[in-house]
Design a protein around this motif. Structure first.
Motif, short mmCIF file in Angstrom:
data_model
loop_
_atom_site.label_atom_id
_atom_site.label_comp_id
_atom_site.label_asym_id
_atom_site.label_seq_id
_atom_site.Cartn_x
_atom_site.Cartn_y
_atom_site.Cartn_z
N ILE A 16 0.88 -1.17 0.00
CA ILE A 16 0.00 0.00 0.00
C ILE A 16 0.91 1.22 0.00
O ILE A 16 1.86 1.28 0.78
N ASP A 17 0.63 2.18 -0.87
CA ASP A 17 1.47 3.38 -1.01
C ASP A 17 2.05 3.84 0.31
O ASP A 17 1.32 4.23 1.21
N TRP A 75 -3.46 5.55 9.40
CA TRP A 75 -4.13 5.89 8.14
C TRP A 75 -5.63 6.00 8.40
O TRP A 75 -6.29 6.93 7.95
N GLN A 85 -6.90 10.08 3.15
CA GLN A 85 -5.76 9.87 2.25
C GLN A 85 -6.06 8.65 1.40
O GLN A 85 -6.08 7.53 1.89
N ARG A 86 -6.30 8.87 0.12
CA ARG A 86 -6.55 7.76 -0.80
C ARG A 86 -5.20 7.19 -1.24
O ARG A 86 -4.28 7.94 -1.54
N LYS A 87 -5.14 5.87 -1.26
CA LYS A 87 -3.89 5.21 -1.63
C LYS A 87 -4.17 4.09 -2.62
O LYS A 87 -5.26 3.53 -2.66
N ASN A 88 -3.15 3.78 -3.41
CA ASN A 88 -3.19 2.64 -4.32
C ASN A 88 -2.41 1.50 -3.68
O ASN A 88 -1.53 1.74 -2.85
N TRP A 110 -9.31 3.84 0.65
CA TRP A 110 -9.25 4.54 1.94
C TRP A 110 -9.82 3.62 3.02
O TRP A 110 -10.66 2.78 2.74
#
Length: 143
Positions: A16-17, A75, A85-88, A110
């Motif tokens: 995860i980023d 997070w 905070q959206r993550k890839n 998220w």
């Protein structure tokens, strides 16, 4: 022709980023679905046509044994405090030699739910944290 065995479901990694959390014990719920839209045409038709609708992606649930790391909880806490905070990320299955074989990428995720462990003084199980993430899209990557 060489025999190809299926991959084992316990040999996987999660990326995860910006978060490096090792030792996930479980990862479930990822996939995709296309909603079915039923449409009845006029006239003598007594059956409905079934058309493809919106694509949907279920929530992904991660479980891991508690350590000193609080990155995933932090997070989630940031989202609770209004700093979403959206993550890839990726879920990666490995073969018996530890080589990457299949990768599922998820996007704009998220953390929507956190659950701490259950405690039992009579047990000897590992304390497990659970985090559910909501994503906007997922795809199985081509090698």
């Amino acid at each position: 022709m060489a025999r190809i065995d299926p991959y084992k479901n316990y040999r996987f990694l999660v990326e995860i980023d910006g978060i490096t959390q090792a030792g996930f014990s479980e990862c479930s719920g990822f996939g995709s679905e296309i909603q079915v839209v039923e449409y009845r045409e006029g006239g003598d038709s007594t059956t409905a046509r079934k058309l493809p609708g919106m694509a949907k992606y279920p929530d992904i649930t991660f479980k891991w044994g508690i350590t000193d790391s609080s990155e995933l909880y932090d997070w989630h806490l940031a989202a609770i405090n209004g700093q979403l905070q959206r993550k890839n990320g990726s879920i990666i299955i490995l073969d018996d030699t530890g080589q990457e074989k299949v990768r599922w990428n998820f996007f704009n995720a998220w953390p929507s739910k956190y659950a701490g462990p259950g405690f039992n003084a009579k047990g000897n199980d590992i304390a497990i944290d659970t985090l559910t993430v909501t994503c906007e899209r997922m795809e199985r990557a081509k090698k």
